[in-house]
Design a protein around this motif. Structure first.
Motif, short mmCIF file in Angstrom:
data_model
loop_
_atom_site.label_atom_id
_atom_site.label_comp_id
_atom_site.label_asym_id
_atom_site.label_seq_id
_atom_site.Cartn_x
_atom_site.Cartn_y
_atom_site.Cartn_z
N MET A 102 82.00 -41.96 115.20
CA MET A 102 82.40 -41.65 113.87
C MET A 102 82.24 -42.38 112.62
O MET A 102 82.87 -42.61 111.80
N PHE A 116 85.94 -44.95 106.65
CA PHE A 116 86.66 -43.73 107.51
C PHE A 116 87.81 -43.48 106.79
O PHE A 116 88.99 -44.29 106.98
N LEU A 139 86.76 -32.92 107.25
CA LEU A 139 85.67 -33.03 107.81
C LEU A 139 84.72 -31.93 107.46
O LEU A 139 85.05 -30.81 107.15
N GLU A 164 78.98 -33.94 108.44
CA GLU A 164 79.41 -35.07 109.26
C GLU A 164 79.60 -34.65 110.97
O GLU A 164 79.50 -35.27 111.90
N ARG A 201 89.22 -35.62 109.35
CA ARG A 201 88.54 -36.59 110.15
C ARG A 201 89.36 -37.23 111.14
O ARG A 201 88.94 -37.64 112.06
#
Length: 165
Positions: A9, A17, A23, A27, A146
């Protein structure tokens, strides 16, 4: 967490991050590509873009070929919509993946994540029989963050974290 340390990631910069961020398809494609290579040849390096290309374009090309993504043409929609045997050449597979997982446009929904992750695991010969446990608790039509994707990857890497475990 461990899923971040594995390199799956990594953001575009060391501190980018953001678990609350939605998301995005590019990605998801990049991580699925990394995951495929991690499971098959152990190389987490993403292909570099050519001059004038967005960072994610080679990721789409690479993943489309790795997972043999074929897409399906829907005459009513006038477009490829996924599944089936529509795309035969690597270029067509790339186009179809770009169409179904439109970069920078809309965030990833649960069903999109399940589909692409399932195809990636299947292509890496990992089987996706445990996908239900891995993606449990995420709705098909809800946006994935994410942070939630990191949780899903952690469950993938560590079966002890799965819902059924």
């Amino acid at each position: 967490g461990e899923e971040y340390e594995t390199g799956l990631m990594n953001g575009r910069s060391a501190d980018s991050f953001d678990p609350e961020a939605e998301l995005m398809p590019e990605e998801l494609v990049a991580v699925c590509g990394r995951l495929y290579h991690a499971l098959t040849d152990g190389d987490l390096t993403l292909p570099a873009p050519a001059e004038g290309e967005a960072w994610y374009e080679p990721c789409y090309r690479d993943l489309a070929v790795c997972i043999d993504y074929r897409g399906e043409y829907d005459p009513e929609a006038g477009a490829y919509v996924g599944g089936g045997d529509g795309a035969e050449t690597p270029e067509e597979r790339y186009e179809v993946l770009m169409w179904n997982f439109r970069a920078t446009k809309y965030p990833v929904l649960g069903h999109m994540l399940t589909k692409l992750l399932g195809l990636t695991l299947e292509a890496a010969e990992m089987g996706s029989d445990s996908m239900d446990d891995i993606t449990a608790g995420f709705e098909a039509n809800e946006v994935i963050t994410r942070g939630e994707f990191a949780v899903i990857l952690a469950r993938l890497v560590d079966p002890g974290l799965r819902q059924g475990a």
